[in-house]
Design a protein around this motif. Structure first.
Motif, PDB file in Angstrom:
ATOM      1  N   UNK A 155      -2.998   0.807  -8.876  1.00 16.82           N
ATOM      2  CA  UNK A 155      -3.964   0.799  -7.697  1.00 16.82           C
ATOM      3  C   UNK A 155      -3.050   1.750  -6.860  1.00 16.82           C
ATOM      4  N   UNK A 156      -1.383   1.834  -7.029  1.00 13.92           N
ATOM      5  CA  UNK A 156      -0.970   2.921  -6.477  1.00 13.92           C
ATOM      6  C   UNK A 156      -1.251   4.661  -7.062  1.00 13.92           C
ATOM      7  N   UNK A 157      -1.873   4.615  -8.289  1.00 14.96           N
ATOM      8  CA  UNK A 157      -2.530   5.916  -8.672  1.00 14.96           C
ATOM      9  C   UNK A 157      -3.773   6.136  -8.251  1.00 14.96           C
ATOM     10  N   UNK A 158      -4.437   4.574  -8.042  1.00 10.36           N
ATOM     11  CA  UNK A 158      -5.750   5.329  -7.432  1.00 10.36           C
ATOM     12  C   UNK A 158      -5.574   5.942  -6.309  1.00 10.36           C
ATOM     13  N   UNK A 159      -4.607   5.255  -5.200  1.00 11.77           N
ATOM     14  CA  UNK A 159      -4.903   4.958  -3.678  1.00 11.77           C
ATOM     15  C   UNK A 159      -4.267   6.668  -3.625  1.00 11.77           C
ATOM     16  N   UNK A 160      -2.828   7.045  -4.596  1.00 18.67           N
ATOM     17  CA  UNK A 160      -2.417   8.649  -4.875  1.00 18.67           C
ATOM     18  C   UNK A 160      -3.857  10.297  -4.907  1.00 18.67           C
ATOM     19  N   UNK A 161      -4.457   8.982  -5.732  1.00 20.39           N
ATOM     20  CA  UNK A 161      -6.204  10.422  -5.968  1.00 20.39           C
ATOM     21  C   UNK A 161      -6.592  10.800  -5.231  1.00 20.39           C
TER      22      UNK A 161
END
Length: 308
Positions: free
Chosen positions: A289-295
């Motif tokens: 979820x953190x990776x998706x938010x950063x993208x």
């Protein structure tokens, strides 16, 4: 012969455009660019063959015209920028206008991207036309003093103009999709007045982690083979041995030993293993979820998304 070299130009242009598209995909995928470079070299070679044929045809045509009217001086070719040179500044004005036509849809789409609009609406036709016009006017200015300027113009259109026109939007669309923004390209109406379905490009998020709630294989084997033992009898027969620490181990037929546990200990071990697996799954889900938010928030030059 003229039709042949034009056809070879088209084939080379198609190959070069596909090669640049493959290189663009390799940049975003992180894959090898070797095949793309090889395809680009082949396309450039085809365009080179077309240029040689073009030169031969132009010279033959010039010689034929000279022999038909020997008393007249016939130039090798008409300068491509003859009209532009008549008015100082007009040649640069055409370049500026073409560049603006090419860049306008991309700038408009980037503004939407900076404003976190989703989906992003992008109109690709101006970029297609502007790419060819920009290449034409720039190359015409560069080769104005060549003996056969149209050869240089055609080479530029095939090698630079086509990728610039057809892939001008693709660079931005891939960037937007990489950051999980959807791009919608409206299309014109049909002859019946109905709108065609728009072209939609969607970004794909990284694969979500999948956890099966697995328990260590050794523990599962121990649970599946668990059974009630007569401890006193097993101690007498040697099937079970008492350890110095006060525990018990079972002696298997091959001489190996396996620790014996009570049902309460097995239940607790299963509970601990399940809790550890749930913890790992929660951590992996949070990282995803953190990776998706950063993208979704990244890739912008001027805007920053608010923190959670």
């Amino acid at each position: 012969m003229g039709i042949i070299y034009l056809l070879v130009y088209v084939i080379g242009s198609f190959m070069v455009t596909l090669a640049f598209s493959g290189l663009l995909d390799s940049v975003y995928d992180g894959s090898s660019m070797k095949s793309g470079v090889e395809s680009l070299a082949k396309g450039a070679g085809v365009i080179g063959v077309a240029a040689v044929l073009h030169v031969l045809v132009s010279r033959r045509r010039t010689e034929a015209m000279s022999s038909a009217a020997p008393e007249e001086t016939v130039p090798d070719a008409t300068p491509a920028t003859e009209t532009a040179e008549a008015k100082p500044g007009s040649k640069y004005r055409a370049i500026y206008v073409s560049a603006a036509v090419w860049a306008a849809p991309n700038i408009a789409a980037w503004i939407q991207f900076e404003l976190f609009r989703d989906p992003i609406v992008m109109i690709g036709f101006p970029t297609l036309v502007g790419g060819y016009l920009l290449t034409f006017f720039v190359s015409a200015l560069v080769v104005a003093n060549w003996r056969i300027p149209w050869v240089g113009i055609m080479v530029a259109l095939a090698f630079i103009g086509s990728p610039l026109a057809w892939l001008g939007n693709s660079v931005f669309i891939k960037h937007f999709n990489h950051h999980l923004s959807t791009v919608v390209e409206p299309v014109s109406r049909t002859k019946k007045g109905e709108y065609r379905d728009p072209i939609v490009s969607r970004g794909s998020a990284p694969d979500r982690p999948v956890w099966g709630g697995g328990i260590p294989t050794e523990l599962m084997a121990e649970v599946s083979e668990a059974k009630t033992l007569d401890l006193e009898k097993e101690l007498e027969t040697g099937g079970v041995r008492r350890t110095p620490e006060g525990g018990y181990v079972r002696v298997l037929s091959d001489g190996t030993e396996r620790r014996l546990r009570s049902m309460a200990e097995l239940a607790q071990a299963l509970k601990d293993a399940s809790a550890a697996e749930d913890q790992r799954a929660a951590e992996a889900e949070a990282a995803w979820e953190r990776q998706v938010r950063q993208l979704k928030r990244g890739g912008r030059l001027f805007s920053r998304a608010p923190a959670d």
